[in-house]
Write an enzyme that holds these catalytic residues in place. Structure first.
Site, PDB file in Angstrom:
ATOM      1  N   CYS A 322      91.682  43.157 106.441  1.00 29.52           N
ATOM      2  CA  CYS A 322      90.836  43.793 105.854  1.00 29.52           C
ATOM      3  C   CYS A 322      91.894  44.243 104.818  1.00 29.52           C
ATOM      4  O   CYS A 322      92.431  45.170 104.807  1.00 29.52           O
ATOM      5  CB  CYS A 322      90.154  44.685 105.800  1.00 29.52           C
ATOM      6  SG  CYS A 322      88.680  45.370 103.914  1.00 29.52           S
ATOM      7  N   ARG A 418      79.451  38.547  98.843  1.00 32.57           N
ATOM      8  CA  ARG A 418      79.256  40.093 100.256  1.00 32.57           C
ATOM      9  C   ARG A 418      80.138  41.777  99.055  1.00 32.57           C
ATOM     10  O   ARG A 418      79.942  42.879  99.193  1.00 32.57           O
ATOM     11  CB  ARG A 418      80.281  40.032 101.372  1.00 32.57           C
ATOM     12  CG  ARG A 418      80.215  41.031 101.814  1.00 32.57           C
ATOM     13  CD  ARG A 418      81.332  40.692 103.238  1.00 32.57           C
ATOM     14  NE  ARG A 418      81.322  42.184 104.607  1.00 32.57           N
ATOM     15  CZ  ARG A 418      81.756  43.060 104.458  1.00 32.57           C
ATOM     16  NH1 ARG A 418      83.232  42.771 103.920  1.00 32.57           N
ATOM     17  NH2 ARG A 418      81.333  44.378 105.616  1.00 32.57           N
TER      18      ARG A 418
END
Length: 503
Positions: A322, A418
């Protein structure tokens, strides 16, 4: 203050304005008056979903599909199936996971009909390659198979053919057994049929394929504890959904196939979209637990708690793949985030999932003691036998792809929802695509990891998660921040070379 007191209580350490990761803090040992076997790791995923172990697989398309969900449930944890696919496909994955009474992920390769086998690498450690319409085991019909010995006998011209042109058919009922067959009976059938594998079916659909080698491999794994079984007698399985209007239709299909909990999957959960979806789920399906997130602050958590969530998911930018903190300049160190959110969630009895930043058993101990009820694992489980996708070989190492749901590759497939994205606009990556080494089966990895976690709890003098949380809140457990040198000293150092084995 006693002169014998060491370290700091958690509330004082986390009030200093620093954003701590798991490696930045260390717990001081306490008093031991019980054995490791006496440590209980039982916990809750959400209000009404109990677990025997605090392990949750992340809803990522390179981590959690049917085999991972079934394996996690069989161990006492739970898997959250990703939604980076169509509604029917996600429902099919959940239905298959619930049907995998024996969560055996075969070592055999699975290929699509047009695939060309160019080397023995396609077989991996197995003697078979199975042929399925999409090259996965998530659709309902196995087409055929090829054996390693058969392929070796083929000439170069034959090897350039599509696998569909020379595979052996699996249409015969001689290969099929019912999905609910006992393990001992399954082993006997494999020996009796002399075919090397069997196809497990439910209502005419292929649930799994198991080979003799798979049976022998699984028999060598540690015995697991009580599995996570729902009222229907099948594995409990969770699923991720988004917060768009179309996700209401998705949720209806998931409820129809028996999903046991839903996770509202968003990188920033404190939004009007998620608040409205929480209220919709609780009104439409009051018996279904809904988990909100992701959040990293008490303010975010309080908003979702007031909306009616049954669980919270904590983490923003802490995952290994991430890049949210780098790209968007928002997030929080995971240790600080877990402690702060758990402090407010505990007041309402809301279980918290620590999502991201888990690289070893020590990180799991820290997350749980800081207040989390479970840990969500992505990279920790990626590369395992149960993770989706086939193995590849790079520089002699057996690897599997692992990608962030914020990577452009995943977002192009649909996960941009998302990140509150719009498919008609520019996409900004908040994750990367990479690869991880083969970890073997989670049926072996997780039991050893949980034993290490129990040893950590014993050193802290906590015989359960509830005990650990109580010791932390009462300031009996003490912590310290670690300098860079302390972190180096706490790892392997001073050696010319070494081999590190966890178990």
């Amino acid at each position: 203050m006693s002169t014998l007191e060491d370290g700091f209580p958690a509330d004082k350490l986390f009030a200093q304005g620093y954003s701590y990761t798991y490696d930045d803090v260390i717990f001081l040992p306490h008093f031991i008056d019980f054995s490791t076997d006496a440590v209980s790791l039982s916990t809750r995923l959400s209000r009404r979903v109990p677990l025997s172990i605090p392990c949750v697989s992340s809803p990522m398309d390179t981590v959690s599909e049917s085999h991972m969900a079934a394996a996690m449930a069989s161990l006492g944890g739970i898997g959250i199936v990703h939604y980076n696919c169509g509604i029917a496909a996600q429902a099919s994955i959940i239905r298959q996971a619930k049907s995998l009474k024996h969560p055996i992920a075969s070592d055999a390769g699975v290929k699509f009909p047009e695939y060309e086998i160019t080397s023995l690498d396609a077989f991996g450690p197995s003697s078979f390659v199975f042929v399925e319409q999409t090259g996965t085991m998530t659709t309902p019909k196995l087409l055929g198979y090829v054996t390693k010995s058969q392929w070796k006998r083929m000439n170069y011209e034959q090897r350039e053919m599509k696998i569909y042109d020379y595979m052996k058919s699996c249409d015969s009922s001689d290969y099929c057994v019912p999905w609910e067959i006992d393990f001992e009976k399954l082993e006997f059938v494999l020996e009796d049929k002399q075919k090397g594998f069997v196809v497990l079916e439910r209502d005419g659909e292929t649930v799994n394929v198991v080979t003799k080698d798979d049976i022998q491999r699984v028999k060598g794994y540690p015995k697991s504890g009580p599995g996570t079984v729902g009222p229907d007698g099948e594995w409990m399985v969770g699923a991720a959904i988004g917060t768009r209007e179309s996700d209401k239709e998705r949720l209806e299909h998931l409820v129809n196939v028996g999903v046991n909990a839903v996770v509202l999957d968003s990188s920033q959960g404190n939004s009007i979209y998620q608040l409205e979806m929480i209220k919709y789920v609780k009104k439409t399906y009051p018996e279904l637990d809904v988990i909100g997130g992701n959040v990293v602050t008490m303010y975010q958590a309080q908003n979702l708690i007031q909306a009616g969530v049954d669980g919270l998911r904590v983490g923003m930018g802490s995952g290994s793949i991430c890049t949210t903190q780098e790209v968007c300049a928002v997030g929080r160190g995971q240790a600080t985030a877990v402690y702060k959110v758990c402090s407010i969630a505990a007041q309402s009895g809301i279980p918290v999932i620590a999502d991201g930043g888990i690289s070893n058993s020590g990180h799991i101990v820290k997350a749980l003691v800081l207040g989390a009820s479970t840990v969500m694992m992505g990279s920790f489980l990626a590369g395992s036998t149960e993770a989706p996708g086939g193995y590849e070989y790079t520089n002699g190492k057996r690897i599997k792809k692992y990608r962030g749901m914020g990577s452009l590759e995943a977002m192009t497939k649909g996960s941009d929802q998302r990140y509150l994205g719009d498919q008609t606009k520019l996409k900004i990556a908040q994750g990367v695509v990479g690869a991880v080494a083969d970890k073997g089966s989670v049926l072996k990895l997780i039991p050893y990891t949980m034993h290490a976690v129990k040893q950590g709890f014993q050193d802290l003098g906590a015989s359960s998660l509830q005990s650990a949380h109580g010791l932390l809140r009462s300031n009996i457990l003490r912590l310290e921040a670690r300098t860079g040198a302390a972190q180096v000293e706490g790892g392997v150092h001073g050696l010319v070379s070494y081999e590190k084995k966890s178990f």
